[in-house]
Scaffold this motif. Structure first.
Motif, PDB file in Angstrom:
ATOM      1  N   PRO A 267       3.709   1.628   4.503  1.00  0.00           N
ATOM      2  CA  PRO A 267       4.294   2.830   5.099  1.00  0.00           C
ATOM      3  C   PRO A 267       3.510   3.254   6.347  1.00  0.00           C
ATOM      4  N   THR A 268       4.120   4.092   7.154  1.00  0.00           N
ATOM      5  CA  THR A 268       3.431   4.655   8.324  1.00  0.00           C
ATOM      6  C   THR A 268       3.185   6.134   8.073  1.00  0.00           C
ATOM      7  N   TRP A 269       2.003   6.598   8.429  1.00  0.00           N
ATOM      8  CA  TRP A 269       1.617   7.992   8.187  1.00  0.00           C
ATOM      9  C   TRP A 269       1.022   8.603   9.453  1.00  0.00           C
ATOM     10  N   ASP A 270       1.210   9.920   9.600  1.00  0.00           N
ATOM     11  CA  ASP A 270       0.479  10.689  10.621  1.00  0.00           C
ATOM     12  C   ASP A 270       0.624  10.145  12.034  1.00  0.00           C
ATOM     13  N   PHE A 271       1.850  10.104  12.511  1.00  0.00           N
ATOM     14  CA  PHE A 271       2.145   9.757  13.906  1.00  0.00           C
ATOM     15  C   PHE A 271       1.623   8.358  14.265  1.00  0.00           C
ATOM     16  N   GLY A 272       2.148   7.397  13.538  1.00  0.00           N
ATOM     17  CA  GLY A 272       1.780   6.011  13.837  1.00  0.00           C
ATOM     18  C   GLY A 272       0.525   5.544  13.138  1.00  0.00           C
ATOM     19  N   GLY A 273       0.033   6.329  12.197  1.00  0.00           N
ATOM     20  CA  GLY A 273      -1.194   5.956  11.487  1.00  0.00           C
ATOM     21  C   GLY A 273      -0.937   4.899  10.410  1.00  0.00           C
TER      22      GLY A 273
ATOM     23  N   GLU B 275      13.347   6.226   3.211  1.00  0.00           N
ATOM     24  CA  GLU B 275      13.693   6.976   1.998  1.00  0.00           C
ATOM     25  C   GLU B 275      13.846   8.472   2.280  1.00  0.00           C
ATOM     26  N   ASP B 276      13.355   8.924   3.434  1.00  0.00           N
ATOM     27  CA  ASP B 276      13.448  10.349   3.774  1.00  0.00           C
ATOM     28  C   ASP B 276      14.817  10.709   4.337  1.00  0.00           C
ATOM     29  N   GLN B 277      15.385   9.837   5.167  1.00  0.00           N
ATOM     30  CA  GLN B 277      16.618  10.175   5.889  1.00  0.00           C
ATOM     31  C   GLN B 277      17.819   9.320   5.509  1.00  0.00           C
TER      32      GLN B 277
ATOM     33  N   GLY C 296      12.054  12.358  11.528  1.00  0.00           N
ATOM     34  CA  GLY C 296      10.820  13.149  11.553  1.00  0.00           C
ATOM     35  C   GLY C 296       9.767  12.571  12.486  1.00  0.00           C
ATOM     36  N   TYR C 297       9.743  11.245  12.593  1.00  0.00           N
ATOM     37  CA  TYR C 297       8.676  10.568  13.367  1.00  0.00           C
ATOM     38  C   TYR C 297       9.290   9.468  14.240  1.00  0.00           C
ATOM     39  N   GLY C 298      10.316   9.865  15.000  1.00  0.00           N
ATOM     40  CA  GLY C 298      11.130   8.918  15.770  1.00  0.00           C
ATOM     41  C   GLY C 298      10.405   8.225  16.911  1.00  0.00           C
ATOM     42  N   ASP C 299       9.221   8.713  17.275  1.00  0.00           N
ATOM     43  CA  ASP C 299       8.433   8.019  18.309  1.00  0.00           C
ATOM     44  C   ASP C 299       7.478   7.004  17.697  1.00  0.00           C
ATOM     45  N   PHE C 300       7.428   6.975  16.364  1.00  0.00           N
ATOM     46  CA  PHE C 300       6.433   6.127  15.673  1.00  0.00           C
ATOM     47  C   PHE C 300       7.067   5.406  14.480  1.00  0.00           C
ATOM     48  N   PHE C 301       8.370   5.158  14.571  1.00  0.00           N
ATOM     49  CA  PHE C 301       9.081   4.694  13.383  1.00  0.00           C
ATOM     50  C   PHE C 301       8.546   3.334  12.905  1.00  0.00           C
ATOM     51  N   ILE C 302       8.125   3.299  11.672  1.00  0.00           N
ATOM     52  CA  ILE C 302       7.488   2.144  10.992  1.00  0.00           C
ATOM     53  C   ILE C 302       6.458   1.430  11.880  1.00  0.00           C
ATOM     54  N   ASP C 303       5.683   2.190  12.620  1.00  0.00           N
ATOM     55  CA  ASP C 303       4.663   1.590  13.497  1.00  0.00           C
ATOM     56  C   ASP C 303       3.716   0.640  12.757  1.00  0.00           C
TER      57      ASP C 303
ATOM     58  N   GLY D 223       0.869  -1.173   0.000  1.00  0.00           N
ATOM     59  CA  GLY D 223       0.000   0.000   0.000  1.00  0.00           C
ATOM     60  C   GLY D 223       0.901   1.216   0.000  1.00  0.00           C
ATOM     61  N   THR D 224       0.442   2.310  -0.589  1.00  0.00           N
ATOM     62  CA  THR D 224       1.301   3.497  -0.643  1.00  0.00           C
ATOM     63  C   THR D 224       0.463   4.752  -0.769  1.00  0.00           C
ATOM     64  N   ASP D 225       0.978   5.863  -0.216  1.00  0.00           N
ATOM     65  CA  ASP D 225       0.350   7.159  -0.457  1.00  0.00           C
ATOM     66  C   ASP D 225       1.146   7.979  -1.463  1.00  0.00           C
ATOM     67  N   THR D 226       2.465   7.913  -1.394  1.00  0.00           N
ATOM     68  CA  THR D 226       3.271   8.765  -2.286  1.00  0.00           C
ATOM     69  C   THR D 226       4.254   7.965  -3.142  1.00  0.00           C
ATOM     70  N   GLY D 227       4.119   6.656  -3.174  1.00  0.00           N
ATOM     71  CA  GLY D 227       4.867   5.858  -4.148  1.00  0.00           C
ATOM     72  C   GLY D 227       6.108   5.133  -3.640  1.00  0.00           C
ATOM     73  N   ASN D 228       6.612   5.515  -2.461  1.00  0.00           N
ATOM     74  CA  ASN D 228       7.878   4.922  -2.011  1.00  0.00           C
ATOM     75  C   ASN D 228       7.777   3.417  -1.778  1.00  0.00           C
ATOM     76  N   THR D 229       6.685   2.981  -1.200  1.00  0.00           N
ATOM     77  CA  THR D 229       6.555   1.558  -0.870  1.00  0.00           C
ATOM     78  C   THR D 229       6.429   0.722  -2.147  1.00  0.00           C
ATOM     79  N   GLU D 230       5.851   1.317  -3.175  1.00  0.00           N
ATOM     80  CA  GLU D 230       5.770   0.620  -4.469  1.00  0.00           C
ATOM     81  C   GLU D 230       7.157   0.539  -5.114  1.00  0.00           C
TER      82      GLU D 230
HETATM   83  C1  LIG Z   1       2.669  13.871   7.328  1.00  0.00           C
HETATM   84  C2  LIG Z   1       3.583  12.675   7.423  1.00  0.00           C
HETATM   85  C3  LIG Z   1       3.444  11.804   8.498  1.00  0.00           C
HETATM   86  C4  LIG Z   1       4.299  10.699   8.635  1.00  0.00           C
HETATM   87  N1  LIG Z   1       4.209   9.902   9.757  1.00  0.00           N
HETATM   88  C5  LIG Z   1       5.135   8.920   9.928  1.00  0.00           C
HETATM   89  C6  LIG Z   1       5.122   8.137  11.131  1.00  0.00           C
HETATM   90  O1  LIG Z   1       4.293   8.287  12.018  1.00  0.00           O
HETATM   91  N2  LIG Z   1       6.070   7.165  11.260  1.00  0.00           N
HETATM   92  C7  LIG Z   1       7.021   6.931  10.303  1.00  0.00           C
HETATM   93  O2  LIG Z   1       7.859   6.046  10.482  1.00  0.00           O
HETATM   94  N3  LIG Z   1       7.046   7.673   9.145  1.00  0.00           N
HETATM   95  C8  LIG Z   1       6.133   8.634   8.948  1.00  0.00           C
HETATM   96  N4  LIG Z   1       6.160   9.378   7.782  1.00  0.00           N
HETATM   97  C9  LIG Z   1       7.133   9.060   6.736  1.00  0.00           C
HETATM   98  C10 LIG Z   1       6.524   8.186   5.622  1.00  0.00           C
HETATM   99  O3  LIG Z   1       6.183   6.920   6.097  1.00  0.00           O
HETATM  100  C11 LIG Z   1       7.556   8.025   4.511  1.00  0.00           C
HETATM  101  O4  LIG Z   1       7.701   9.257   3.839  1.00  0.00           O
HETATM  102  C12 LIG Z   1       7.269   6.922   3.523  1.00  0.00           C
HETATM  103  O5  LIG Z   1       8.380   6.736   2.667  1.00  0.00           O
HETATM  104  C13 LIG Z   1       5.995   7.152   2.712  1.00  0.00           C
HETATM  105  O6  LIG Z   1       5.743   5.983   1.963  1.00  0.00           O
HETATM  106  P1  LIG Z   1       4.733   5.976   0.718  1.00  0.00           P
HETATM  107  O7  LIG Z   1       5.323   6.909  -0.334  1.00  0.00           O
HETATM  108  O8  LIG Z   1       4.763   4.573   0.222  1.00  0.00           O
HETATM  109  O9  LIG Z   1       3.394   6.407   1.173  1.00  0.00           O
HETATM  110  C14 LIG Z   1       5.305  10.469   7.651  1.00  0.00           C
HETATM  111  C15 LIG Z   1       5.424  11.351   6.569  1.00  0.00           C
HETATM  112  C16 LIG Z   1       4.598  12.445   6.457  1.00  0.00           C
HETATM  113  C17 LIG Z   1       4.790  13.388   5.300  1.00  0.00           C
END
Ligand SMILES: Cc1cc2nc3c(=O)[nH]c(=O)nc-3n(C[C@H](O)[C@H](O)[C@H](O)COP(=O)(O)O)c2cc1C
Length: 177
Positions: free
Chosen positions: A57-63, A149-151, A95-102, A9-16
């Protein structure tokens, strides 16, 4: 040919993109991998596969990524007992060190009680983070490959290659290649 299915699953393509790199590595070892967006997946397709790789991927603080969240109920109807499964997750450790790959932890919490045969645990060495839901009990392994992929994009290629070699052995696939 072993039926190997990679569901992402992906929002911005990295996981694909990581899925494609995993497939390339498998292909170099003589194994085909079918890649499928979780939005198009079904419990039946998972049941057919001999080996499943799940990327999230993990999004929005552990989402949890939306398509994976939508797939949870369907996944819970799959027959996972003894199914060989490996997980990988995308995240941002600074960026999200309290929720890394939750989300990897979330997936593990679903499939482990279903008695899946989960391989591909990955050492935390080389990452800097505070907390992760994806940590093994001894806290020295993630429940799957962690890609940042961010860091640490410069490390992704070698991490993917090493992890694929690891799971080829753990799934006893290297003998078939
Ligand atoms: C608004 C936002 C929230 C995010 N929240 C988290 C998070 O809670 N934990 C984490 O490990 N990464 C988090 N990330 C980083 C994404 O997981 C990372 O950019 C990932 O490569 C996105 O994958 P995708 O392109 O497959 O969706 C966040 C990034 C953004 C922009």
């Amino acid at each position: 040919m072993t039926d190997i299915l990679l569901v992402f699953g992906t929002d911005t393509g990295n996981t694909e993109e990581v899925a494609e790199k995993v497939r390339k590595q498998f292909s170099e070892s003589g194994h085909e991998v079918e890649i499928m967006d979780v939005a198009d997946c079904s419990a039946d397709r998972i049941n057919e596969a001999v080996i499943c790789i799940f990327g999230i991927p993990t999004w929005d603080f552990g989402g949890i990524q939306g398509d994976w969240e939508d797939f949870k109920e369907e996944l819970e109807t799959a027959e996972l007992e003894g199914k060989k499964i490996a997980l990988y997750g995308l995240g941002d450790q600074f960026g999200y060190g309290d929720f890394f790959i939750d989300s990897v932890g979330w997936l593990h919490e679903i499939i482990q009680p279903m008695k899946a045969d989960i391989k591909g645990y990955w050492p935390i060495k080389g990452y800097e983070f505070t907390e992760s839901r994806a940590l093994s009990l001894c806290k020295t392994f993630f429940y799957g490959l962690a890609i940042d992929e961010d860091q640490q994009f410069e490390l992704s290629g070698e991490r993917i290659n090493a992890w694929v070699q690891q799971i080829l052995i753990e799934f006893e696939l290297e003998k078939l290649a």
